[in-house]
Write an enzyme that holds these catalytic residues in place. Structure first.
Site, PDB file in Angstrom:
ATOM      1  N   PRO A  22      53.312  64.859  30.319  1.00 34.98           N
ATOM      2  CG  PRO A  22      53.004  64.918  32.630  1.00 34.98           C
ATOM      3  CD  PRO A  22      53.405  65.773  31.476  1.00 34.98           C
TER       4      PRO A  22
ATOM      5  CG  HIS B 191      46.773  73.519  28.156  1.00 36.25           C
ATOM      6  ND1 HIS B 191      47.964  74.041  27.721  1.00 36.25           N
ATOM      7  CD2 HIS B 191      45.838  74.449  27.852  1.00 36.25           C
ATOM      8  CE1 HIS B 191      47.769  75.233  27.195  1.00 36.25           C
ATOM      9  NE2 HIS B 191      46.477  75.512  27.259  1.00 36.25           N
ATOM     10  CB  THR B 192      46.652  66.244  27.235  1.00 33.75           C
ATOM     11  OG1 THR B 192      48.024  66.399  26.855  1.00 33.75           O
ATOM     12  CG2 THR B 192      45.760  66.415  26.027  1.00 33.75           C
ATOM     13  CB  CYS B 193      50.343  68.096  30.927  1.00 39.47           C
ATOM     14  SG  CYS B 193      51.418  67.555  29.598  1.00 39.47           S
ATOM     15  CG  PHE B 194      48.530  71.226  33.391  1.00 42.14           C
ATOM     16  CD1 PHE B 194      49.324  70.878  34.466  1.00 42.14           C
ATOM     17  CD2 PHE B 194      49.127  71.855  32.303  1.00 42.14           C
ATOM     18  CE1 PHE B 194      50.684  71.169  34.472  1.00 42.14           C
ATOM     19  CE2 PHE B 194      50.476  72.149  32.299  1.00 42.14           C
ATOM     20  CZ  PHE B 194      51.264  71.805  33.397  1.00 42.14           C
TER      21      PHE B 194
END
Length: 891
Positions: free
Chosen positions: A571, A855-858
């Site tokens: 994401p 960790h851009t998704c999280f």
């Protein structure tokens, strides 16, 4: 409004109603006539005697329709008994007309006189009639007393058996009814599955190919009085019999939905209606079995509608009429009214039941359609209604006058429910206010049906002149509770246009919520996502290939994004792609869109976009991308100009709307309109109805109307000139571009109608907040309040240093840091609280010379315990440079 009595209790209507009649027949023994289709059974005191007639001189005066009862009392007509010595009463059901008639006679009357009365009413020749008592045929010359007929004796009317197309069905139902009678008379009843078995057998025998044949087959069930027999068993004193009937009726209704094809299942409506009438009169409206039958009937009515009086008159079809179903509307409205009143009066009452609301919706919808068709032609109904014939216009509305009683009742239902629901909404707001103060929990479960009732009330209001305005005026005063109901109980599967048409009673959160429900939901399953592998160096062209040429259905599930030669996926990478591709699409150098001179964030289609042969395909691609960004709830930092937004909404453009898009043209047009008329007429302006445009490097003159070059602008036509100029500049010149963008958007939202509804449901500012996000500077305090730690504690020096450094950054540096951390550069309008997750700072064991990672998704930012604030500041300075902040994230 004159003549309105909103305080009248709806329970009164249930008592007034005589259409849901108590047609319960004590069928001691009867032979079902086939071709003749009627049943006659003789009783002396087995049923209530609402009508009495002592005259036996005339068959027409002796034969009366069985009276109706809408009583919801739990007492059964089967147990009522009134003695009339010397008098016999015959209950005659003429199924071809759907009536039950009563034939009365003195005990001294001859058998022949009874035959004559039957012939007078039914037309059945005397020679074809046989009256049977105790297994013996009665002779014409005998009197009823001479035949030794006692009270409670049953006479059988037997006619000459004529041919029938369904002999097996007749035999099956005859056996079924006989078996039910045996159970009723048995002194030691026992459980039996034979009734249920026979009912299923009857349904499976129903012809599937010809609707006429299936209708004849199902009519046998009514002709044999099987519903009455089953209800009689249900009202038995013996629990075994009651349970058997309960299971049998439920199975018949449920199985008919599954065993029969839908067109044939709808033909069961008269049977289910008969069950409803019988159960309502004998068991009452609160009986659970009655509720099952009513809901099933409502489902059929909702799907097939109601036949109007004119249609019934024209084709004579035996289908559901308004008079058949309106009693249920009265009954359910009374129950809803009582439940709403109780909700206001007590904190313990949980509000109207979902089944009552669902049934009310099912029954009232077809009625609204029937009456609404005439309202659409003749305009809303003025109340109070004029008397028939008082005006030529009113006389033309014959069918509406035919339903005068129902129209008046519906008007009272509207005001009664609106008044009580408004009190409920006021009480809701009081509870919500206490909740905000932390002084109690609102009874949300008790409010769950309010929104559905509001929708039906609003639909009714459209029928009556002035009522819709009254409804929305009241809702404006209950905006807080209305918005709460929408956010809590509005469903994706429902049509919410009725509320979106009145945006003044909603807030941004509600409008965004309802608009987002028009877009598809992003799928969670990886297999259903549309995969893309993009080269950053060819970002726009490769994104175009993946999106523009994809099947729209594959895009509606969601996207999975990966950049070539990079490990990061998920994401976070998708959010970064949306930001980058939208920045490319709206880059003025690509000639697709033009930025507004007064607000460089705002864009509208470039009339000169045709310099690129693929420009229209790119507009379709752009529409898809914007729809997908909204679907994924990603703010891309782009907003539309008003002229573009209005065209996507299907609305016209005025002079005030072009203020930002072309300030010079706006100012010029304003001067033309405000100039002294005499100066304009003296040709001071020297204008004609033409416009000069530049196209592919050359200028040309376009006429705004036929013979525009010769038409001078004067004081009388200058307004038309301005309108045509605006129309050409902002509509005609970019019509193709707007149409292709709208089609691309519609590819994702599934239809052009929904595409227009989406934009119509929002204000321009709403779309700004959804596409661009928050326009305020990033708040460090809000950021800190929504961040948690892993490996660090809030009191650690590294955390203290971090927030001090962030606090000293410029607004742009904070955006870059946020983008590096989350792949989000523009926060939702709610700030950090509007993100899907909290943010996290993780402690790593890497050496102190390593840069932070993410960790851009999280939403995770990771860095080692730097030894000093200066060391940390150096590392953060590197990643907050615009050319570095992108593509550092990992999955």
């Amino acid at each position: 409004m004159t003549g309105v009595n909103p305080k009248r209790k709806l329970e009164d209507y249930a008592a007034d109603e005589d259409a849901v009649s108590s047609e319960l027949y004590l069928v001691h023994s009867a032979v079902r006539m086939r071709k003749d289709q009627f049943v006659l059974t003789s009783f002396t005191d087995s049923a209530p005697r609402h009508h009495q007639n002592n005259s036996s001189d005339s068959a027409s005066s002796s034969l009366q329709q069985l009276p109706s009862s809408s009583s919801s009392s739990s007492s059964s007509v089967f147990t009522q008994s009134t003695r009339f010595p010397g008098r016999l009463q015959f209950f005659v059901r003429l199924l071809s007309r759907g009536n039950t008639l009563v034939l009365q006679a003195e005990s001294t009357d001859s058998v022949k006189s009874i035959h004559e009365k039957i012939q007078f009413i039914t037309g059945m020749p005397i020679t074809e009639q046989r009256l049977i008592y105790r297994g013996k045929q009665l002779q014409w010359e005998q009197t009823l007393a001479g035949c030794d007929i006692q009270n409670d004796a049953g006479l059988q009317l037997v006619g000459r058996m004529r041919s029938t197309g369904h002999p097996q069905a007749w035999q099956l139902i005859n056996d079924l009814v006989s078996q039910i009678f045996d159970l009723c008379k048995s002194g030691n009843p026992r459980p039996s599955n034979r009734i249920k078995t026979r009912l299923i057998e009857f349904l499976t025998m129903t012809p599937r190919n010809a609707t006429e044949k299936s209708a004849e087959h199902l009519q046998i069930f009514l002709s044999s009085c099987a519903p009455a027999a089953l209800v009689m068993l249900y009202m038995s004193q013996a629990k075994v019999n009651k349970d058997t009937a309960d299971e049998s009726i439920r199975q018949f209704i449920n199985s008919s939905k599954t065993v029969l094809p839908n067109p044939i299942y709808t033909q069961c409506a008269p049977i289910i209606l008969e069950f409803c009438k019988l159960l309502r009169a004998s068991a009452g409206v609160d009986d659970s079995l009655y509720g099952v039958c009513r809901s099933s009937l409502g489902g059929i009515v909702e799907s097939v509608g109601v036949l109007s009086w004119e249609s019934k008159k024209t084709d004579g079809k035996d289908v559901m009429e308004l008079q058949d179903i309106f009693p249920f509307v009265r009954e359910l409205a009374a129950k809803l009214s009582q439940a709403l009143e109780s909700s206001v009066g007590s904190d313990m009452v949980m509000g109207p039941s979902s089944s009552d609301v669902r049934d009310f919706t099912a029954f009232i919808g077809p009625i609204m359609n029937l009456i609404g068709d005439h309202v659409a032609i003749c305009s809303p109904i003025a109340f109070p209604l004029q008397e028939e014939g008082t005006s030529e216009e009113e006389s033309k509305r014959f069918e509406m006058l035919y339903y005068r009683q129902q129209i008046k009742c519906l008007h009272d239902i509207y005001f009664d429910l609106l008044e009580k629901l408004e009190l409920c909404l006021k009480k809701m707001e009081e509870s919500l206010a206490l909740k905000e103060k932390g002084e109690g929990e609102p009874l949300v479960s008790g409010w769950s049906q309010y929104f559905a009732i509001l929708k039906e009330i609003n639909a009714i209001s459209k029928l009556y002149k002035g009522s819709e305005d009254e409804f929305w005026n009241r809702m404006r005063h209950r905006k807080v509770s209305l918005c709460f109901l929408i956010m809590r109980f509005a469903k994706r599967s429902e049509d919410h246009r009725w509320i979106l048409e009145h945006k003044e009673v909603t807030n941004f959160e509600v409008r965004r919520y309802l608009a987002m429900m028009m877009l598809p939901e992003v799928k969670d399953e990886y297999e259903e996502l549309h995969e893309m592998l993009i080269d950053r160096a060819q970002l726009l062209s490769e994104s175009f290939e993946y999106i523009a040429h994809a099947d729209p259905e594959s895009l509606r599930g969601g996207l999975f994004m990966e950049f070539k030669s990079e490990e990061a996926t998920g994401p976070g990478v998708l959010r970064e792609w949306f930001f980058l591709v939208c920045r490319a699409i709206f880059n003025p150098q690509n000639a697709l869109f033009v930025a507004c001179p007064n607000d460089r964030r705002r864009f509208f289609p470039n009339p000169a976009s045709k310099v690129d042969p693929l420009h229209l395909e790119y507009f379709s691609f752009s529409g898809r991308v914007i729809a997908l960004a909204l679907m994924h709830k990603i703010q891309v930092g782009i907003v539309f100009d008003r002229v573009f937004f209005l065209q996507l909404s299907g609305k016209s453009i005025s002079l005030d709307d072009i203020r930002d898009a072309d300030p010079f043209l706006y100012s010029s047009c304003r001067q033309i309109l405000e100039m002294d008329p005499e100066m304009v007429d003296q040709d001071t302006l020297g204008l004609t109805f033409v416009r000069e445009v530049e196209e592919l490097g050359s200028r040309k003159v376009v006429e705004l109307c036929p013979n525009g070059k010769s038409t001078m602008v004067n004081s009388k036509n200058r307004k038309q000139y301005v309108e045509l100029l605006i129309q050409h500049r902002f509509v005609t010149s970019i019509a193709e571009q707007v149409a292709h963008f709208a089609q691309g958007f519609a590819d994702i939202i599934t239809t052009v109608r929904l595409q227009k509804s989406f934009f119509q449901s929002l204000n321009l500012e709403d779309l700004d907040w959804m596409l661009h996000g928050s326009e305020t500077a990033v708040s460090v305090e809000d950021w800190k309040a929504h961040t948690d730690y892993n490996g660090y504690k809030e009191s650690d020096p590294q955390i203290s240093w971090f927030w001090k450094i962030v606090g000293c950054m410029t607004a742009e540096q904070r955006k870059v840091l946020l983008f590096f951390w989350t792949s989000i550069k523009y926060l939702p309008v709610e700030g950090f609280g509007g993100l899907a997750s909290r943010l996290y700072i993780y402690k790593t064991r890497e050496s102190n010379d390593r840069l932070p990672s993410s960790h851009t998704c999280f939403f995770r930012l990771c860095f080692p315990p730097y030894p000093s604030m200066d060391a940390m500041q150096d590392r953060l300075h590197i990643i907050t440079q615009e050319h570095v902040g992108c593509s550092f994230g990992t999955w």
